[in-house]
Design an enzyme around this catalytic site. Structure first.
Site, PDB file in Angstrom:
ATOM      1  N   HIS A  31      -4.150   0.427   8.655  1.00 41.68           N
ATOM      2  CA  HIS A  31      -4.656  -0.502   7.642  1.00 41.68           C
ATOM      3  C   HIS A  31      -3.472  -0.851   6.749  1.00 41.68           C
ATOM      4  O   HIS A  31      -3.276  -0.293   5.696  1.00 41.68           O
ATOM      5  CB  HIS A  31      -5.769   0.187   6.853  1.00 41.68           C
ATOM      6  CG  HIS A  31      -6.307  -0.631   5.719  1.00 41.68           C
ATOM      7  ND1 HIS A  31      -6.936  -1.837   5.903  1.00 41.68           N
ATOM      8  CD2 HIS A  31      -6.309  -0.406   4.387  1.00 41.68           C
ATOM      9  CE1 HIS A  31      -7.307  -2.311   4.725  1.00 41.68           C
ATOM     10  NE2 HIS A  31      -6.939  -1.466   3.794  1.00 41.68           N
ATOM     11  N   ARG A  42       0.840  -1.201   0.000  1.00 41.14           N
ATOM     12  CA  ARG A  42       0.000   0.000   0.000  1.00 41.14           C
ATOM     13  C   ARG A  42       0.878   1.254   0.000  1.00 41.14           C
ATOM     14  O   ARG A  42       0.521   2.280  -0.575  1.00 41.14           O
ATOM     15  CB  ARG A  42      -0.918  -0.004   1.220  1.00 41.14           C
ATOM     16  CG  ARG A  42      -2.003  -1.086   1.148  1.00 41.14           C
ATOM     17  CD  ARG A  42      -2.892  -1.048   2.377  1.00 41.14           C
ATOM     18  NE  ARG A  42      -3.967  -2.042   2.334  1.00 41.14           N
ATOM     19  CZ  ARG A  42      -3.864  -3.285   2.778  1.00 41.14           C
ATOM     20  NH1 ARG A  42      -2.725  -3.711   3.303  1.00 41.14           N
ATOM     21  NH2 ARG A  42      -4.889  -4.107   2.717  1.00 41.14           N
ATOM     22  N   ASP A  94     -11.111  -4.869   7.365  1.00 41.52           N
ATOM     23  CA  ASP A  94     -10.219  -5.866   7.980  1.00 41.52           C
ATOM     24  C   ASP A  94     -11.000  -6.764   8.947  1.00 41.52           C
ATOM     25  O   ASP A  94     -10.800  -7.987   8.980  1.00 41.52           O
ATOM     26  CB  ASP A  94      -9.064  -5.168   8.705  1.00 41.52           C
ATOM     27  CG  ASP A  94      -8.186  -4.369   7.741  1.00 41.52           C
ATOM     28  OD1 ASP A  94      -8.080  -4.767   6.567  1.00 41.52           O
ATOM     29  OD2 ASP A  94      -7.619  -3.340   8.162  1.00 41.52           O
ATOM     30  N   ARG A 117     -13.087  -9.239   7.048  1.00 43.20           N
ATOM     31  CA  ARG A 117     -12.273 -10.377   6.570  1.00 43.20           C
ATOM     32  C   ARG A 117     -12.034 -11.368   7.707  1.00 43.20           C
ATOM     33  O   ARG A 117     -12.183 -12.580   7.530  1.00 43.20           O
ATOM     34  CB  ARG A 117     -10.948  -9.843   6.010  1.00 43.20           C
ATOM     35  CG  ARG A 117     -11.157  -9.148   4.679  1.00 43.20           C
ATOM     36  CD  ARG A 117      -9.872  -8.644   4.062  1.00 43.20           C
ATOM     37  NE  ARG A 117     -10.134  -8.196   2.696  1.00 43.20           N
ATOM     38  CZ  ARG A 117      -9.515  -7.186   2.099  1.00 43.20           C
ATOM     39  NH1 ARG A 117      -8.580  -6.511   2.731  1.00 43.20           N
ATOM     40  NH2 ARG A 117      -9.817  -6.853   0.857  1.00 43.20           N
TER      41      ARG A 117
HETATM   42  N1  LIG Z   1      -9.032   1.494   2.550  1.00 40.28           N
HETATM   43  C1  LIG Z   1      -9.281   0.294   2.055  1.00 40.28           C
HETATM   44  O1  LIG Z   1      -9.576  -0.635   2.791  1.00 40.28           O
HETATM   45  C2  LIG Z   1      -9.214   0.068   0.570  1.00 40.28           C
HETATM   46  C3  LIG Z   1      -9.797  -1.071  -0.013  1.00 40.28           C
HETATM   47  C4  LIG Z   1      -9.769  -1.210  -1.397  1.00 40.28           C
HETATM   48  C5  LIG Z   1      -9.163  -0.231  -2.182  1.00 40.28           C
HETATM   49  N2  LIG Z   1      -8.569   0.828  -1.583  1.00 40.28           N
HETATM   50  C6  LIG Z   1      -7.926   1.886  -2.358  1.00 40.28           C
HETATM   51  O2  LIG Z   1      -8.940   2.647  -3.010  1.00 40.28           O
HETATM   52  C7  LIG Z   1      -8.388   3.257  -4.180  1.00 40.28           C
HETATM   53  C8  LIG Z   1      -9.300   2.945  -5.364  1.00 40.28           C
HETATM   54  O3  LIG Z   1      -9.286   1.572  -5.681  1.00 40.28           O
HETATM   55  P1  LIG Z   1     -10.056   1.048  -6.978  1.00 40.28           P
HETATM   56  O4  LIG Z   1      -9.938  -0.414  -6.986  1.00 40.28           O
HETATM   57  O5  LIG Z   1     -11.388   1.691  -7.052  1.00 40.28           O
HETATM   58  O6  LIG Z   1      -9.123   1.664  -8.125  1.00 40.28           O
HETATM   59  P2  LIG Z   1      -9.556   2.000  -9.618  1.00 40.28           P
HETATM   60  O7  LIG Z   1      -8.293   2.190 -10.385  1.00 40.28           O
HETATM   61  O8  LIG Z   1     -10.568   1.041 -10.109  1.00 40.28           O
HETATM   62  O9  LIG Z   1     -10.290   3.426  -9.484  1.00 40.28           O
HETATM   63  C9  LIG Z   1      -9.625   4.598  -9.127  1.00 40.28           C
HETATM   64  C10 LIG Z   1     -10.266   5.719  -9.905  1.00 40.28           C
HETATM   65  O10 LIG Z   1      -9.696   6.963  -9.481  1.00 40.28           O
HETATM   66  C11 LIG Z   1      -9.681   7.800 -10.616  1.00 40.28           C
HETATM   67  N3  LIG Z   1      -8.797   8.946 -10.405  1.00 40.28           N
HETATM   68  C12 LIG Z   1      -7.450   8.985 -10.499  1.00 40.28           C
HETATM   69  N4  LIG Z   1      -7.018  10.238 -10.261  1.00 40.28           N
HETATM   70  C13 LIG Z   1      -8.113  10.985  -9.989  1.00 40.28           C
HETATM   71  C14 LIG Z   1      -8.310  12.347  -9.665  1.00 40.28           C
HETATM   72  N5  LIG Z   1      -7.297  13.200  -9.557  1.00 40.28           N
HETATM   73  N6  LIG Z   1      -9.578  12.787  -9.489  1.00 40.28           N
HETATM   74  C15 LIG Z   1     -10.636  11.948  -9.609  1.00 40.28           C
HETATM   75  N7  LIG Z   1     -10.498  10.645  -9.908  1.00 40.28           N
HETATM   76  C16 LIG Z   1      -9.260  10.178 -10.095  1.00 40.28           C
HETATM   77  C17 LIG Z   1      -9.262   6.888 -11.750  1.00 40.28           C
HETATM   78  O11 LIG Z   1      -9.588   7.438 -13.017  1.00 40.28           O
HETATM   79  C18 LIG Z   1     -10.035   5.611 -11.422  1.00 40.28           C
HETATM   80  O12 LIG Z   1     -11.291   5.560 -12.101  1.00 40.28           O
HETATM   81  C19 LIG Z   1      -6.971   2.675  -4.304  1.00 40.28           C
HETATM   82  O13 LIG Z   1      -6.031   3.583  -3.753  1.00 40.28           O
HETATM   83  C20 LIG Z   1      -7.030   1.414  -3.471  1.00 40.28           C
HETATM   84  O14 LIG Z   1      -5.761   1.020  -3.013  1.00 40.28           O
HETATM   85  C21 LIG Z   1      -8.595   0.994  -0.237  1.00 40.28           C
END
Ligand SMILES: NC(=O)c1ccc[n+]([C@@H]2O[C@H](COP(=O)([O-])OP(=O)(O)OC[C@H]3O[C@@H](n4cnc5c(N)ncnc54)[C@H](O)[C@@H]3O)[C@@H](O)[C@H]2O)c1
Length: 307
Positions: free
Chosen positions: A175, A88, A148, A151
């Protein structure tokens, strides 16, 4: 007046969350993404599901922030997701810039909103968002612990062959790889799992929980988990929109609780319409405290890059 939730990032987590929110019929959704046409297309597609599924939520997609004004909640999922072999923390610099901009743009248009940050590395990104908005700590919260814990609950239920609804689990700390699943406070129908399983079995489940995200990244290969992450975020959204006062593990900025100051960490909090309404302190034994502090230190060193 219907409630309004802005979801920034119309990717896997963001779009699935928009779908889940619409399906509760609790709020309208403004979906924002930099990818041209994507938020517009997904919002329209979701609107067209309403007549079949029976919801009236309005969904509007855009590449700008005008439509986000006066939201009750802002959810940030914008940014890069992990690829196999990435931690991460590898996402730190790129996502830091994105989250800063998104938080500023949304925060100034919805100054009273409760903000939830999902983008990884989540604890550090929540700090970036709090700084960028100037919002009080009560209204900038990170999503990680609910996922978490879910899970851990899944693995406990699978191991014992019981309903997931009978399981409760607490995961503390950041996390990340240093998260602290607390087996003493994890129960099945009120019975601590330490009375139901051997230590080796619990250790195995704890390990699988810690690597829960990576396990899915390795299987998907092109992205990371999003069904459970969006479900976890929805639980927090509903707790705030309905002022449920629900106790959930979330990443919040600690000011002395658990003996920790000025850093985000996952702890149980009471979530209601004001956002984080109380940090719930549970007693930790020496081993748990040591693991928690190690996890907090990892978040602190990530935050130092954004001071
Ligand atoms: N906290 C958690 O438990 C958890 C769980 C799952 C995913 N995540 C995180 O969430 C984030 C998103 O994951 P995802 O699977 O949806 O990714 P994804 O790539 O499917 O979607 C991310 C989106 O953000 C958009 N984006 C990028 N820059 C941007 C900006 N400046 N303004 C607006 N939109 C923008 C992209 O175009 C894309 O559509 C990742 O950082 C991932 O690691 C966190």
């Amino acid at each position: 007046m219907r409630k309004k939730v802005t979801v920034v990032g119309a990717g896997h987590v963001g779009a699935t969350l928009a779908q889940r929110i619409a399906e509760t019929d609790l709020a309208d959704v403004a979906l924002v993404d930099v990818a041209e046409g994507v938020p517009q297309g997904k919002a329209l597609d979701l609107m067209e599901s309403g007549p079949i599924l029976g919801y009236d939520s309005l969904l509007i997609g855009s590449n700008g922030y005008e439509d986000t004004a006066n939201s009750d909640m802002i959810i940030i999922t914008a940014g890069l997701a992990r690829k196999p072999g990435m931690s991460r923390d590898d996402l730190l610099a790129a996502n830091g810039d994105i989250v800063k901009k998104v938080a500023e743009e949304t925060g100034k248009r919805s100054p009273k909103a409760v903000m939830i940050v999902v983008t990884n590395p989540m604890d550090v990104m929540t700090f970036v968002a709090m700084k960028a908005t100037g919002f009080p700590r009560e209204r900038v919260i990170g999503m990680g612990g609910v996922l978490d814990s879910a899970r851990f609950r899944t693995f406990i239920a699978m191991e014992l062959g019981v309903s997931v609804e009978n399981t409760h689990a607490f995961v503390l700390g950041g996390h990340g790889d240093s998260m602290v699943p607390l087996s003493r406070y994890s129960t099945v129908a009120g019975i601590p799992i330490t009375e139901l399983m051997k230590k080796e079995t619990i250790d195995k489940l704890v390990d699988r929980t810690r690597n829960g995200g990576a396990e899915i990244v390795a299987l998907l290969k092109t992205g990371s988990a999003y069904y459970a992450p969006s479900a976890a975020t929805l639980e927090m959204v509903v707790a705030v929109l309905l002022d449920k006062k629900k106790i959930l593990p979330c990443s919040v900025y600690l000011k002395g609780e658990y003996g920790v100051n000025d850093v985000f960490a996952g702890v149980p909090v009471k979530l209601g319409s004001q956002g984080m309404e109380q940090v719930v302190e549970v007693k930790l034994n020496v081993d748990e405290k040591t693991a928690f502090m190690k996890s907090v230190d990892a978040v602190r060193s990530g935050c130092a890059k954004f001071m």
